[in-house]
Design a protein around this motif. Structure first.
Motif, PDB file in Angstrom:
ATOM      1  N   ASP A 544       1.016  -3.941   5.854  1.00  0.00           N
ATOM      2  CA  ASP A 544      -0.072  -4.229   6.784  1.00  0.00           C
ATOM      3  C   ASP A 544      -1.356  -4.468   6.005  1.00  0.00           C
ATOM      4  O   ASP A 544      -1.560  -3.916   4.922  1.00  0.00           O
ATOM      5  CB  ASP A 544      -0.283  -3.061   7.754  1.00  0.00           C
ATOM      6  CG  ASP A 544       0.939  -2.796   8.621  1.00  0.00           C
ATOM      7  OD1 ASP A 544       1.584  -3.778   9.030  1.00  0.00           O
ATOM      8  OD2 ASP A 544       1.253  -1.610   8.867  1.00  0.00           O
ATOM      9  N   VAL A 545      -2.238  -5.282   6.597  1.00  0.00           N
ATOM     10  CA  VAL A 545      -3.563  -5.522   6.038  1.00  0.00           C
ATOM     11  C   VAL A 545      -4.588  -4.991   7.027  1.00  0.00           C
ATOM     12  O   VAL A 545      -4.517  -5.286   8.228  1.00  0.00           O
ATOM     13  CB  VAL A 545      -3.804  -7.019   5.775  1.00  0.00           C
ATOM     14  CG1 VAL A 545      -5.212  -7.242   5.216  1.00  0.00           C
ATOM     15  CG2 VAL A 545      -2.758  -7.563   4.802  1.00  0.00           C
ATOM     16  N   ARG A 551      -5.900  -2.938  11.935  1.00  0.00           N
ATOM     17  CA  ARG A 551      -4.902  -3.785  11.297  1.00  0.00           C
ATOM     18  C   ARG A 551      -5.143  -5.232  11.715  1.00  0.00           C
ATOM     19  O   ARG A 551      -5.185  -5.550  12.906  1.00  0.00           O
ATOM     20  CB  ARG A 551      -3.496  -3.345  11.708  1.00  0.00           C
ATOM     21  CG  ARG A 551      -2.395  -4.092  10.972  1.00  0.00           C
ATOM     22  CD  ARG A 551      -1.032  -3.523  11.280  1.00  0.00           C
ATOM     23  NE  ARG A 551      -0.712  -3.622  12.704  1.00  0.00           N
ATOM     24  CZ  ARG A 551       0.445  -3.229  13.231  1.00  0.00           C
ATOM     25  NH1 ARG A 551       1.367  -2.682  12.458  1.00  0.00           N
ATOM     26  NH2 ARG A 551       0.662  -3.352  14.525  1.00  0.00           N
ATOM     27  N   ILE A 596      -4.654 -12.461   4.798  1.00  0.00           N
ATOM     28  CA  ILE A 596      -3.938 -11.766   3.723  1.00  0.00           C
ATOM     29  C   ILE A 596      -4.600 -12.115   2.393  1.00  0.00           C
ATOM     30  O   ILE A 596      -4.559 -13.276   1.955  1.00  0.00           O
ATOM     31  CB  ILE A 596      -2.449 -12.169   3.700  1.00  0.00           C
ATOM     32  CG1 ILE A 596      -1.783 -11.808   5.032  1.00  0.00           C
ATOM     33  CG2 ILE A 596      -1.729 -11.484   2.539  1.00  0.00           C
ATOM     34  CD1 ILE A 596      -0.351 -12.283   5.152  1.00  0.00           C
ATOM     35  N   TRP A 679       0.193  -8.772  -5.072  1.00  0.00           N
ATOM     36  CA  TRP A 679       0.384  -7.542  -4.313  1.00  0.00           C
ATOM     37  C   TRP A 679       0.675  -6.353  -5.229  1.00  0.00           C
ATOM     38  O   TRP A 679       0.219  -5.239  -4.985  1.00  0.00           O
ATOM     39  CB  TRP A 679       1.533  -7.754  -3.328  1.00  0.00           C
ATOM     40  CG  TRP A 679       1.936  -6.543  -2.538  1.00  0.00           C
ATOM     41  CD1 TRP A 679       3.121  -5.876  -2.590  1.00  0.00           C
ATOM     42  CD2 TRP A 679       1.151  -5.859  -1.561  1.00  0.00           C
ATOM     43  NE1 TRP A 679       3.136  -4.821  -1.714  1.00  0.00           N
ATOM     44  CE2 TRP A 679       1.926  -4.794  -1.063  1.00  0.00           C
ATOM     45  CE3 TRP A 679      -0.145  -6.045  -1.063  1.00  0.00           C
ATOM     46  CZ2 TRP A 679       1.465  -3.917  -0.088  1.00  0.00           C
ATOM     47  CZ3 TRP A 679      -0.598  -5.167  -0.090  1.00  0.00           C
ATOM     48  CH2 TRP A 679       0.189  -4.123   0.386  1.00  0.00           C
ATOM     49  N   TRP A 682      -2.518  -4.340  -6.532  1.00  0.00           N
ATOM     50  CA  TRP A 682      -3.391  -3.587  -5.642  1.00  0.00           C
ATOM     51  C   TRP A 682      -3.028  -2.105  -5.694  1.00  0.00           C
ATOM     52  O   TRP A 682      -1.914  -1.731  -6.039  1.00  0.00           O
ATOM     53  CB  TRP A 682      -3.271  -4.103  -4.204  1.00  0.00           C
ATOM     54  CG  TRP A 682      -3.970  -5.417  -3.985  1.00  0.00           C
ATOM     55  CD1 TRP A 682      -3.676  -6.613  -4.569  1.00  0.00           C
ATOM     56  CD2 TRP A 682      -5.075  -5.653  -3.123  1.00  0.00           C
ATOM     57  NE1 TRP A 682      -4.525  -7.595  -4.132  1.00  0.00           N
ATOM     58  CE2 TRP A 682      -5.400  -7.030  -3.229  1.00  0.00           C
ATOM     59  CE3 TRP A 682      -5.826  -4.858  -2.265  1.00  0.00           C
ATOM     60  CZ2 TRP A 682      -6.446  -7.616  -2.518  1.00  0.00           C
ATOM     61  CZ3 TRP A 682      -6.862  -5.442  -1.545  1.00  0.00           C
ATOM     62  CH2 TRP A 682      -7.167  -6.806  -1.682  1.00  0.00           C
ATOM     63  N   TYR A 703      -1.477   1.732   4.614  1.00  0.00           N
ATOM     64  CA  TYR A 703      -2.119   0.641   3.872  1.00  0.00           C
ATOM     65  C   TYR A 703      -3.602   0.492   4.210  1.00  0.00           C
ATOM     66  O   TYR A 703      -4.244  -0.447   3.753  1.00  0.00           O
ATOM     67  CB  TYR A 703      -1.414  -0.691   4.173  1.00  0.00           C
ATOM     68  CG  TYR A 703       0.044  -0.706   3.773  1.00  0.00           C
ATOM     69  CD1 TYR A 703       0.409  -0.884   2.451  1.00  0.00           C
ATOM     70  CD2 TYR A 703       1.039  -0.536   4.727  1.00  0.00           C
ATOM     71  CE1 TYR A 703       1.743  -0.895   2.081  1.00  0.00           C
ATOM     72  CE2 TYR A 703       2.376  -0.543   4.366  1.00  0.00           C
ATOM     73  CZ  TYR A 703       2.722  -0.721   3.043  1.00  0.00           C
ATOM     74  OH  TYR A 703       4.041  -0.727   2.676  1.00  0.00           O
ATOM     75  N   SER A 706      -5.823   0.355   1.045  1.00  0.00           N
ATOM     76  CA  SER A 706      -5.434  -0.508  -0.073  1.00  0.00           C
ATOM     77  C   SER A 706      -6.657  -1.239  -0.608  1.00  0.00           C
ATOM     78  O   SER A 706      -7.482  -1.749   0.160  1.00  0.00           O
ATOM     79  CB  SER A 706      -4.381  -1.520   0.383  1.00  0.00           C
ATOM     80  OG  SER A 706      -3.206  -0.857   0.812  1.00  0.00           O
TER      81      SER A 706
END
Length: 789
Positions: A544-545, A551, A596, A679, A682, A703, A706
């Protein structure tokens, strides 16, 4: 040992008593009514018709005569039923035997019975035991006091004893990547994957027994113990019981407690033995044969269940086991003078080793019910037992030689060199076990046992028995998390599969995140520390972002990586490695792909890795340091399409403040340079990383924190309520940012978290209930069961 009476002998006094009662009742009635019961009619008691009165008088005379004749005879038989007590009153002493049955953790109640016997002043002259009864009885026989046995029960880490987890400090760096993830292992033989002979080889169990029986290592005749002793086991081939009265005490106890399917059978002189429960769980006759004249037996075995009480496959299997046990038990009970079945003992299971205090209390209460009988026995013994001083501190012994047994493929020189022991050294259980851990860490042996024997020169020989590993293992683990739900772990390692001096290892994780690792190590000879490693890694993760706590996007990140590196992978000290990696990246199932920020560009990197692991255990450590440093670089120099660098470090420090309190501290930093980051570069919290493990931050989703850069500090305290049961808490302060900020960090830019948890060690791994909160005023309640992977 009591004489049995026939039914007629038992009922005769009762019959006579009833007749006398009836007679006097009628006489009382006559006295009140003035009439006597009639033969055909009532008559006046003063009447001239005295025929019935004469009949009554005759009956009374017969009853009186029978009573006078019979009661002394019966009294004589009653006295003969206690020949042990009464006859031995004329002798110097009464020899008392104690018999302790098996019953798993329930056998801890034996300590309470022994305590009650001590308090009553009973001198125990002989002990025989089966399974847990052999363990408790054997330790008491060599000199431990009941208080020391209680201390052993309370302070022993039973979860570690009944597992196959060697100390991490002696595992090679490569093997640490497999450590503490699986709960069961299956042997891989020529015919394929097979069921193991038992879930446990018993390595930790045997070390536990060897340490506790250290004072008896030089005594091979169990009659020479302060109290003569016998342990009962079952010959696996014939099913017959075997009573061990000589040999090595740790061997005898280990054979007696070998629960089938849980532990592999224990071999002594090439004969395999399993738990004595299955042939003679109450060896009363054995203690009589040893010389006991009066027997006290204690039964903590699981009884047979009714059909309504059986609710699982385990219940049915236990029922089939205990058919024969129950039948043999009845015969042994008949030979006992006092038979004790502690009330409430059946409410506990075979593996409830966390209820030591309650189990000992149940045994003590059961003994209290026989206090008067115990005191009477003590009075009738000719002399009391001398005061038990217990087992003191283990002294160091001078080593003469190390003698190796059982090895076929691996030579003595390698084993002795790995043990790092030589003639003239001083040895203690601590020293020996730490050196054996070095051997276990090589992963070349299934079982390593030891014993110490004196020689004629007042020195001691250390005998090491090894069982070489002849098959590879398929390891399986399971885990449940509230966030990611259930997942499964499977791993295997093959030595010399492709050629001599090589290893092939695979690890597979199935669940919310799927990951497959396949490694090939080339190291040369046994004992080498450095190795070249080639790896293939595939990982698929649903991610997830977040923007703040919201989210905003979702995707599945698919990553395929190849690696070629060199390092001291087979060393048990710090790890230093470096090499080349090639990443192939792909995003799928994207939601809001424009939100993203991670790159999915294929690229090359150089990496370096430093790892210093000095923790006493991986989960709930009480002492030690864990330091991990990672660095990677991608750029034109490597013909890579991405230009970035990443450096991260994790420092964990644990310090015991007392026997119960532990200080926990953690520092986690991560730095990146470059606008476009993959990815894998991170940094994440509350997400398991194969190298860094789990870095926790209170109140955050998996996440939601992040970031490209992170500085995080945490400190907390943990309290051990009892062995393997914990309460703890910590506070965290961190800064998550897209730009590296350190010198001008402001308090208003920091975010905070707090965590409270209750945890326990278990046979399937750590179990934790975690409550956390953070700066966003969000609360998280999580349940985690099993080893992280």
């Amino acid at each position: 040992m009591q004489n049995a009476h026939s039914p007629s002998e038992r009922l005769l006094p009762l019959f006579i008593s009833l007749l006398l009662f009836k007679f006097f009742y009628l006489m009382k009635k006559v006295r009140r009514s003035g009439k006597l019961f009639r033969c055909k009619h009532f008559v006046d008691f003063k009447s001239s018709n005295h025929s019935c009165a004469y009949l009554v008088a005759l009956l009374f005379g017969l009853l009186l005569t029978a009573t006078v004749v019979t009661i002394p005879a019966y009294s004589k038989q009653m006295n003969s039923a206690l020949p042990d007590l009464q006859q031995t009153m004329q002798d110097d002493t009464l020899k008392v035997g104690l018999v302790l049955s098996g019953g798993g953790a329930k056998g801890i109640a034996h300590i309470g019975i022994i305590k009650a016997l001590e308090e009553a002043g009973v001198r125990i002259d002989y002990i025989s035991g089966t399974s847990m009864g052999a363990l408790i009885g054997g330790l008491y026989a060599i000199g431990y006091t009941s208080d020391q046995l209680l201390e052993i029960g309370l302070n022993s880490r039973w979860e570690e004893i009944f597992t196959e987890k060697p100390s991490r400090r002696y595992l090679s760096n490569y093997h640490k990547s497999f450590d503490n993830k699986s709960i069961v292992s299956f042997p891989i033989r020529d015919a394929g994957i097979d069921l193991p002979f038992g879930l446990l080889t018993g390595q930790n169990i045997y070390s536990f027994l060897s340490r506790l029986t250290w004072p008896a290592h030089g005594t091979s005749d169990f009659n020479d113990f302060p109290i003569p002793f016998s342990a009962t086991a079952t010959n696996l081939e014939t099913g017959d019981y075997v009573h061990f009265r000589s040999g090595f005490l740790a061997d005898a106890i280990r054979a007696s407690i070998s629960i089938p399917s849980l532990m592999i059978p224990h071999e002594i002189d090439n004969i395999a033995y399993v738990d004595g429960v299955f042939s003679n769980n109450m060896p009363v006759q054995q203690v009589i044969d040893m010389g006991a004249e009066y027997v006290i037996s204690v039964d903590v075995a699981t009884p047979l269940l009714s059909i309504g009480e059986m609710s699982s496959l385990a219940d049915i299997m236990n029922q089939t086991y205990y058919y024969r046990v129950s039948d043999l038990l009845e015969k042994q009970i008949e030979l006992s003078d006092i038979y004790i079945k502690p009330e409430g003992i059946d409410d506990f299971s075979l593996l409830q080793f966390d209820e030591v205090t309650e189990l000992v209390h149940i045994g003590l209460m059961a003994g209290e019910k026989y206090k008067l009988q115990f005191e009477e026995i003590a009075r009738r013994q000719g002399y009391t037992a001398p005061e038990r001083k217990g087992i003191g501190e283990y002294g160091a012994l001078p080593l003469n030689d190390v003698v190796i047994h059982g090895n076929q493929e691996i030579d003595d020189e390698f084993i002795v060199n790995t043990l790092q022991l030589k003639s003239g050294d001083s040895i203690t259980p601590d020293i020996i076990e730490s050196r054996i851990e070095l051997l276990i860490g090589t992963q070349l042996f299934d079982l390593i046992t030891y014993r110490v024997e004196p020689n004629e020169k007042y020195f001691y020989d250390l005998h090491i028995d090894v069982k070489e590993r002849t098959s590879e293992l398929l390891n399986v683990g399971v885990r449940y998390e509230t966030k990611t739900e259930a997942s499964v772990y499977v791993s295997a390692e093959f030595t010399n599969l492709l050629h001599e001096g090589s290893k092939v290892g695979t690890q597979l994780r199935l669940g919310e995140t799927t990951r497959l690792d396949a490694d090939y190590l080339l190291y040369g000879n046994i004992g080498s520390r450095f190795a070249m490693k080639a790896s293939l890694v595939y990982e698929s993760e649903n991610a997830d972002v977040y923007s703040g706590e919201t989210r905003v996007a979702q995707f599945t990140g698919n990553q395929f990586m190849t690696e070629l590196s060199i390092g001291n992978y087979l060393s048990s000290s710090w790890l230093l490695a470096g090499g080349f990696r090639r990443y192939f990246l792909e995003f799928s199932d994207q939601i809001n792909p424009e939100r993203i920020p991670m790159s999915e560009t294929n690229h090359n990197t150089l990496f370096g890795l430093l790892h210093v692991d000095r923790l006493d255990r991986l989960y709930f450590p009480s002492s030690g340091v864990n330091l991990i440093g990672n660095a990677s670089y991608s750029g034109d120099f490597l013909f890579s399409k991405l230009d970035y660098a990443a450096v991260s470090g994790l420092l964990e420090y644990y310090r015991p403040l007392s026997t119960s309190w532990t200080l926990e501290s953690r520092l986690f930093v991560g730095y990146t340079r470059g606008e476009e980051l993959p990815w894998s570069a991170w940094y994440h919290v509350n997400r398991y990383d194969p190298r860094m493990g789990m870095v926790r931050f209170g109140g955050a989703n998996r996440y939601s924190r992040s970031s490209k850069n992170v500085q995080l500090a945490a400190a907390g305290l943990r309290y051990e309520l009892m062995a393997g049961r914990y309460l703890g808490g910590s506070i965290q302060a961190a800064q998550f940012s897209d730009r590296w900020v350190l010198t001008d960090t402001k308090l208003e830019n920091l975010v905070y978290g707090a965590t409270l948890y209750a945890g326990a060690e278990s046979f399937i791994g750590p179990v934790q209930m975690i409550l956390s909160t953070g700066s966003g005023n969000t609360y998280q309640l999580e349940l985690q069961i099993g080893y992280p992977f």
